[in-house]
Enzyme design. Structure first.
Site, PDB file in Angstrom:
ATOM      1  N   TRP A  92       1.026  -1.511  -0.116  1.00  0.00           N
ATOM      2  CA  TRP A  92      -0.316   0.004   0.375  1.00  0.00           C
ATOM      3  C   TRP A  92       0.990   1.078   0.157  1.00  0.00           C
ATOM      4  O   TRP A  92       0.266   1.978  -0.293  1.00  0.00           O
ATOM      5  CB  TRP A  92      -1.112   0.244   1.157  1.00  0.00           C
ATOM      6  CG  TRP A  92      -1.847   1.302   1.192  1.00  0.00           C
ATOM      7  CD1 TRP A  92      -3.293   1.023   0.691  1.00  0.00           C
ATOM      8  CD2 TRP A  92      -1.513   2.479   2.047  1.00  0.00           C
ATOM      9  NE1 TRP A  92      -3.431   2.266   0.644  1.00  0.00           N
ATOM     10  CE2 TRP A  92      -2.871   3.347   1.531  1.00  0.00           C
ATOM     11  CE3 TRP A  92      -0.435   3.013   2.411  1.00  0.00           C
ATOM     12  CZ2 TRP A  92      -2.979   4.296   2.501  1.00  0.00           C
ATOM     13  CZ3 TRP A  92      -0.540   4.093   2.865  1.00  0.00           C
ATOM     14  CH2 TRP A  92      -1.876   4.810   2.460  1.00  0.00           C
ATOM     15  N   HIS A  93       2.204   1.381   0.817  1.00  0.00           N
ATOM     16  CA  HIS A  93       2.742   2.185   0.898  1.00  0.00           C
ATOM     17  C   HIS A  93       3.824   2.559  -0.456  1.00  0.00           C
ATOM     18  O   HIS A  93       3.967   3.924  -0.920  1.00  0.00           O
ATOM     19  CB  HIS A  93       3.895   2.055   2.063  1.00  0.00           C
ATOM     20  CG  HIS A  93       3.152   2.486   3.006  1.00  0.00           C
ATOM     21  ND1 HIS A  93       2.504   1.524   3.921  1.00  0.00           N
ATOM     22  CD2 HIS A  93       3.083   3.644   3.873  1.00  0.00           C
ATOM     23  CE1 HIS A  93       1.875   2.042   5.123  1.00  0.00           C
ATOM     24  NE2 HIS A  93       2.353   3.213   4.991  1.00  0.00           N
ATOM     25  N   GLY A  94       3.298   1.660  -1.132  1.00  0.00           N
ATOM     26  CA  GLY A  94       4.824   1.438  -2.304  1.00  0.00           C
ATOM     27  C   GLY A  94       4.322   0.133  -3.355  1.00  0.00           C
ATOM     28  O   GLY A  94       4.731  -0.728  -3.038  1.00  0.00           O
TER      29      GLY A  94
END
Length: 466
Positions: free
Chosen positions: A316-318
């Site tokens: 989700w963060h990258g």
């Protein structure tokens, strides 16, 4: 358009506020919707189409789920909506990541699509998924007013940086909410404090991080100064934007959930994740971890559930392997804690905070790296494998230059300033003095932050990754 920009602070926001408070209640959500679409389209208008598709399908399938008399049909509509939301998110955010890995494994040379990531798509995709799941679970009724639903999804105050606001938390506020001078003043105060955290602390610490990366004379001490500076930078950037979003919500009559609760004073990694990005952690818990069975399953399935959730959290963060490893690192730490480490930590109180901060700092070095090679280089400097030099003139120069800010940031990341203020306000004289000083202090902070922005200071936007 960024919250921490002159165009937002002194052009967009004042115009929106005038329009919002000039119209009657029944038109306020319409003003929020139109202004939010304009805000989102400011950078790249074509991405509004993706957002509109997401909104329309979320609204339509929410209605279909509620109207379905058979659970099997309702479930089909739910999965169709989730598939569309995740499909849009994966296409925009992960398709090139998948292609790169296919090429690496197979030796093919498939061309990358080079799709620019629409800002905020991770946030509004999760909000729509949470909404349709809650309608399916009959936790909330489907929203029948399309403008109200679209205003909820697009609301610029929390669209690009969170917190992830659940529909059930503001369902009633979309229909009716109160506005007051006190609420507006409270919201402005929270917004300015968040702006100050972002511009005066996070951005300046970001300068130190950039200096380290460009430096050719890295030392062990400088590597740790960088790691600590980045850890503080991430906190003040993320929490600063959350403060601004919550403050703006307060101005418009909404009460958004808190997103950070002094995570760096945590006494375990478990406690850290109860305090860090609270809305994201609770979203994954309620919509992924618990549906998978949570910890109420046999041990191997529990391990599987943790790995799935934390791999998803990392992704989700990258879209990069360092984010996947970042998430899995926390999965392993949480397993170890739940396996008995928590009991041990409780018996050695001073060490528990050192343990948490060590792994959090290490994790954010991994988080900041562009790839695994860069992460390995950073760790090799931190742990004395790339150099034996502990310090040098360059290290000491930058350490002295940023020492005061680092101390301010460390203290500011704890509840100490808040507790001191609360203690002062327990006395009538202290409360009176604070009531006089606070407005002046807020205006001063806004003026200084504005000066930094006008000066064209370092002003990165971490949320391009999300």
């Amino acid at each position: 358009m960024l919250f921490s920009s002159i165009s937002f602070l002194y052009y967009f926001l004042p115009i929106v506020l005038i329009l919002y408070f000039a119209v009657p209640m029944r038109m306020k959500n319409g003003v929020l919707l139109l202004s939010s679409l304009f805000f989102y389209a400011w950078g790249e208008p074509k991405y509004v189409l993706i957002m509109l598709v997401a909104i329309i399908q979320g609204y339509g399938f929410g209605r279909l789920i509620e109207k379905s008399k058979q659970q099997k049909i309702a479930r089909a509509w739910l999965w169709t909506s989730i598939t569309i939301s995740l499909g849009l998110l994966c296409y925009c955010k992960y398709v090139d990541f998948f292609i790169e890995n296919i090429n690496a494994v197979t030796g093919l040379s498939l061309p990358l699509l080079k799709i620019a990531l629409p800002i905020g798509i991770s946030f509004y995709s999760f909000q729509i998924i949470g909404y349709t799941v809650d309608v399916y679970r009959k936790t909330v009724p489907a929203q029948k007013n399309f403008i109200d639903f679209a205003a909820y999804v697009t609301m610029f105050s929390q669209l690009i940086a969170g917190p992830i606001v659940r529909y059930r938390d503001i369902e009633e506020q979309l229909a009716t909410r109160t506005h007051s001078v006190h609420g507006v003043a409270k919201g402005i105060r929270r917004f300015v404090l968040g702006l100050s955290k972002k511009v005066l602390i996070a951005n300046v610490l970001g300068e130190l991080v950039a200096i380290y990366k460009d430096c050719d004379e890295k030392t062990i001490l400088f590597a740790w100064v960088y790691a600590i500076a980045y850890t503080l930078h991430v906190y003040f950037d993320f929490s600063g934007y959350s403060d601004m979003a919550i403050g703006l919500g307060e101005v418009f009559g909404f009460h958004f959930p808190e997103n950070f609760n002094y995570p760096y004073i945590a006494n375990s990694i478990t406690d850290f994740w109860r305090r860090w990005h609270i809305s994201l952690g609770s979203w994954f818990r309620d919509y992924l971890y618990i549906p998978l069975g949570g910890n109420r399953v046999v041990k191997w399935k529990w391990f599987r559930n943790l790995f799935i959730v934390w791999m998803a959290t990392g992704l989700w963060h990258g879209a990069a392997w360092n984010f996947v490893l970042w998430g899995l690192m926390f999965a392993v730490l949480l397993m170890v804690e739940k396996g008995g480490l928590l009991t041990i930590l409780q018996k050695i109180k001073p060490f528990e905070h050192v343990y948490v901060l060590f792994f959090v700092i290490v994790s954010f070095v991994l988080f900041d790296s562009v790839d695994l090679k860069t992460a390995g280089e950073s760790f090799s400097y931190m742990f004395g494998m790339a150099t034996r030099r502990v310090s040098n003139i360059t290290t000491m120069y930058y350490l002295k230059s940023y020492a005061f800010l680092l101390v301010i940031a460390m203290v500011g990341a704890t509840p100490l300033p808040k507790r001191i203020l609360e203690r002062v306000c327990k006395y009538k004289a202290g409360e009176k003095v604070v009531s006089y000083i606070e407005p002046v202090w807020i205006v001063l902070l806004l003026a200084v932050a504005t000066a930094f922005l006008v000066d064209g200071s370092y002003n990165p936007f971490l949320y391009f990754r999300f």
